[in-house]
Design a protein around this motif. Structure first.
Motif, mmCIF file in Angstrom:
data_model
loop_
_atom_site.group_PDB
_atom_site.id
_atom_site.type_symbol
_atom_site.label_atom_id
_atom_site.label_comp_id
_atom_site.label_asym_id
_atom_site.label_seq_id
_atom_site.Cartn_x
_atom_site.Cartn_y
_atom_site.Cartn_z
ATOM 1 N N ASP A 64 0.828 -1.210 0.000
ATOM 2 C CA ASP A 64 0.000 0.000 0.000
ATOM 3 C C ASP A 64 0.858 1.254 0.000
ATOM 4 O O ASP A 64 0.508 2.261 -0.641
ATOM 5 C CB ASP A 64 -0.924 0.002 1.219
ATOM 6 C CG ASP A 64 -1.977 -1.090 1.153
ATOM 7 O OD1 ASP A 64 -2.276 -1.547 0.029
ATOM 8 O OD2 ASP A 64 -2.493 -1.498 2.208
ATOM 9 N N LEU A 65 1.987 1.213 0.697
ATOM 10 C CA LEU A 65 2.876 2.368 0.732
ATOM 11 C C LEU A 65 3.495 2.628 -0.641
ATOM 12 O O LEU A 65 3.636 3.782 -1.059
ATOM 13 C CB LEU A 65 3.965 2.143 1.784
ATOM 14 C CG LEU A 65 4.975 3.273 1.982
ATOM 15 C CD1 LEU A 65 4.274 4.563 2.373
ATOM 16 C CD2 LEU A 65 6.014 2.887 3.036
ATOM 17 N N VAL A 66 3.846 1.563 -1.353
ATOM 18 C CA VAL A 66 4.408 1.728 -2.697
ATOM 19 C C VAL A 66 3.385 2.355 -3.629
ATOM 20 O O VAL A 66 3.689 3.286 -4.390
ATOM 21 C CB VAL A 66 4.898 0.376 -3.238
ATOM 22 C CG1 VAL A 66 5.323 0.501 -4.692
ATOM 23 C CG2 VAL A 66 6.049 -0.150 -2.398
ATOM 24 N N LEU A 67 2.158 1.873 -3.582
ATOM 25 C CA LEU A 67 1.112 2.426 -4.438
ATOM 26 C C LEU A 67 0.787 3.863 -4.060
ATOM 27 O O LEU A 67 0.542 4.703 -4.934
ATOM 28 C CB LEU A 67 -0.144 1.557 -4.358
ATOM 29 C CG LEU A 67 -0.037 0.141 -4.927
ATOM 30 C CD1 LEU A 67 -1.320 -0.628 -4.682
ATOM 31 C CD2 LEU A 67 0.290 0.183 -6.417
ATOM 32 N N HIS A 68 0.774 4.160 -2.768
ATOM 33 C CA HIS A 68 0.487 5.528 -2.341
ATOM 34 C C HIS A 68 1.597 6.474 -2.769
ATOM 35 O O HIS A 68 1.329 7.621 -3.160
ATOM 36 C CB HIS A 68 0.320 5.555 -0.822
ATOM 37 C CG HIS A 68 -0.050 6.903 -0.278
ATOM 38 N ND1 HIS A 68 -1.280 7.481 -0.492
ATOM 39 C CD2 HIS A 68 0.662 7.806 0.443
ATOM 40 C CE1 HIS A 68 -1.329 8.669 0.091
ATOM 41 N NE2 HIS A 68 -0.161 8.893 0.664
ATOM 42 N N ASP A 69 2.827 6.018 -2.714
ATOM 43 C CA ASP A 69 3.941 6.859 -3.149
ATOM 44 C C ASP A 69 3.876 7.122 -4.649
ATOM 45 O O ASP A 69 4.294 8.194 -5.104
ATOM 46 C CB ASP A 69 5.265 6.176 -2.784
ATOM 47 C CG ASP A 69 6.466 7.002 -3.185
ATOM 48 O OD1 ASP A 69 6.615 8.122 -2.664
ATOM 49 O OD2 ASP A 69 7.255 6.529 -4.021
ATOM 50 N N ALA A 70 3.343 6.167 -5.404
ATOM 51 C CA ALA A 70 3.204 6.339 -6.854
ATOM 52 C C ALA A 70 1.891 7.009 -7.231
ATOM 53 O O ALA A 70 1.593 7.130 -8.421
ATOM 54 C CB ALA A 70 3.309 4.991 -7.553
ATOM 55 N N HIS A 71 1.091 7.438 -6.233
ATOM 56 C CA HIS A 71 -0.214 8.068 -6.469
ATOM 57 C C HIS A 71 -1.144 7.136 -7.249
ATOM 58 O O HIS A 71 -1.867 7.552 -8.149
ATOM 59 C CB HIS A 71 -0.057 9.394 -7.226
ATOM 60 C CG HIS A 71 0.859 10.369 -6.570
ATOM 61 N ND1 HIS A 71 0.518 11.060 -5.429
ATOM 62 C CD2 HIS A 71 2.131 10.752 -6.874
ATOM 63 C CE1 HIS A 71 1.527 11.848 -5.065
ATOM 64 N NE2 HIS A 71 2.514 11.670 -5.921
ATOM 65 N N MET A 72 -1.119 5.867 -6.868
ATOM 66 C CA MET A 72 -1.960 4.856 -7.511
ATOM 67 C C MET A 72 -2.666 4.020 -6.448
ATOM 68 O O MET A 72 -2.688 2.791 -6.513
ATOM 69 C CB MET A 72 -1.124 3.953 -8.424
ATOM 70 C CG MET A 72 -0.462 4.669 -9.581
ATOM 71 S SD MET A 72 0.517 3.539 -10.600
ATOM 72 C CE MET A 72 1.172 4.688 -11.823
ATOM 73 N N ASP A 73 -3.218 4.680 -5.442
ATOM 74 C CA ASP A 73 -3.874 3.965 -4.355
ATOM 75 C C ASP A 73 -5.056 3.159 -4.882
ATOM 76 O O ASP A 73 -5.841 3.637 -5.709
ATOM 77 C CB ASP A 73 -4.356 4.949 -3.291
ATOM 78 C CG ASP A 73 -3.216 5.771 -2.721
ATOM 79 O OD1 ASP A 73 -2.626 5.343 -1.732
ATOM 80 O OD2 ASP A 73 -2.919 6.836 -3.289
ATOM 81 N N SER A 74 -5.168 1.937 -4.355
ATOM 82 C CA SER A 74 -6.317 1.108 -4.699
ATOM 83 C C SER A 74 -7.521 1.419 -3.830
ATOM 84 O O SER A 74 -8.635 1.001 -4.137
ATOM 85 C CB SER A 74 -5.952 -0.375 -4.552
ATOM 86 O OG SER A 74 -5.519 -0.656 -3.220
ATOM 87 N N ARG A 75 -7.313 2.154 -2.736
ATOM 88 C CA ARG A 75 -8.397 2.560 -1.837
ATOM 89 C C ARG A 75 -8.003 3.872 -1.168
ATOM 90 O O ARG A 75 -6.883 4.347 -1.354
ATOM 91 C CB ARG A 75 -8.659 1.472 -0.786
ATOM 92 C CG ARG A 75 -7.476 1.232 0.116
ATOM 93 C CD ARG A 75 -7.751 0.120 1.100
ATOM 94 N NE ARG A 75 -7.894 -1.147 0.420
ATOM 95 C CZ ARG A 75 -6.871 -1.960 0.148
ATOM 96 N NH1 ARG A 75 -5.640 -1.607 0.480
ATOM 97 N NH2 ARG A 75 -7.056 -3.105 -0.443
#
Length: 378
Positions: A64-75
């Motif tokens: 989740d941290l990786v996706l949030h850092d890439a501005h691609m949150d799944s939720r």
């Protein structure tokens, strides 16, 4: 509170101190000479940020941290995830600065001030200097945008003050005092700030331990600093900053110069009863053990990344010189997890092209789903 070490305590700390010194030296040398050293250093930011929240009693998934850092949150991101991302950004800021910048007065002022701005801290809507300027310029203070313009002026004044401090044009104590003694007009009940918790004084008390730490070996000095930070608690909303300052101190002393050591990654492997023990000697031994375990985990991670890099090199060996597979391999090594959208953005290709490259390089898929797929080194 006394933070020096007597002879009897030092005798008990020698075995874990020697193990931690040896482990950190081996890790630093491996990262410095390894072809995957840069990727390991970048991955350490993510794992240490998640470890900082783990030590604080919160669970944040690295994915989740990786996706949030890439501005691609799944939720929608949780409060814990946003804090972990603040830890991640702070680690990157410390790593890009000078080795001794973070533990200095200007570094502490910048780190605490930047966090205050990110959390929405605001000073008075008008300062005396701003009111004088508006009176001299003859502006209408009762205009419809007077309050908004005053807030913008206050923000610009605080930013200029931090710039002056960072460039050495003003004493650093002014920024620390301004950020620690700031009062919120929108918090009359004192729910967001405690006036009795003098952060400026506590930070000064912690910085007074630096001369003692400098007179000791680097690892022992870093442990003394972290134990003092844990006892003093200078920043109530940024208590995780202590582990990052420990890593910065090890880098400033030249003990771990190849990367920013993941102290929280090793600290979470130590039992809570030992980390929070009442006996000071037990706590210091636990912190030294955390450094040893963190270094051992780092060496294993280097071995895993080196093996994965060798396997990926076999896939694109002999390809044309403008192939995107080498760049993809470096990107995979620098993240705990990658998705097709992240690869497409990094390599500036289409998502379909990203999927084709992933199939060619042979990285393992870790989600086991047909949609929202992700790949990583396991």
């Amino acid at each position: 509170m006394r933070y020096d070490i007597d002879g009897a305590m030092l005798q008990n700390l020698l075995p874990p101190l020697a193990a931690a010194e040896d482990g950190l030296a081996r890790l630093d040398e491996r990262v410095l000479r390894s072809p995957v050293g840069e990727g390991f250093a970048e991955r350490s930011h993510f794992f240490d940020a998640a470890g900082a929240l783990w030590v604080a009693g919160e669970l944040v998934h690295v994915e989740d941290l990786v996706l949030h850092d890439a501005h691609m949150d799944s939720r929608a991101p949780s409060h814990e995830l946003t804090i972990a991302h603040s830890v991640l950004r702070t680690r990157r800021r410390i790593w890009t600065g000078e080795p001794s910048w973070a533990i200095g007065a200007s570094g502490l002022a910048t780190l605490t001030a930047a966090m205050g701005e990110g959390e929405g801290a605001a000073l008075e809507s008008k300062s005396p200097a701003i009111e004088v300027d508006t009176e001299e310029e003859g502006e209408d203070e009762d205009g419809p945008l007077a309050a908004e313009m005053a807030e913008i002026d206050a923000l610009l004044a605080r930013s200029q003050k931090l710039i002056d401090i960072h460039t050495g044009k003003a004493p650093a104590s002014e920024a620390v005092a301004a950020m620690s003694s700031a009062k919120r007009n929108d918090d009359p009940l004192g729910l967001l700030g405690d006036e009795e918790w003098d952060e400026e004084q506590r930070l000064a008390e912690w910085r007074n331990v630096l001369p003692l730490a400098d007179s000791l070996p680097p690892v022992l000095g870093a442990v003394i600093l972290f134990e003092a930070w844990d006892r003093i608690e200078p920043l109530r909303r940024q208590h995780w900053l202590g582990g990052l300052l420990v890593a910065s101190y090890l880098r400033a002393r030249g003990k771990v110069a190849s990367h920013l050591f993941s102290f929280y990654g090793g600290l979470k492997l130590v039992r809570h009863e030992r980390r929070r023990a009442r006996d000071r000697a037990t706590r210091l031994q636990a912190f030294l053990e955390a450094m040893h375990l963190g270094a051992a985990a780092g060496l294993k991670e280097i071995d895993r990344l080196s093996l994965a890099r060798t396997q990926m090199e076999l896939r694109y060996r002999g390809r044309r010189s403008n192939s995107s597979l080498p760049d993809l391999a470096d990107f995979i090594l620098s993240r705990p997890m990658v998705s097709a959208a992240m690869i497409a953005r990094h390599l500036r290709i289409t998502p379909r092209g990203a999927l084709n490259l992933v199939n060619e390089i042979g990285i393992r898929e870790i989600t086991g789903r047909g949609r929202y797929r992700a790949w990583g080194i396991i």
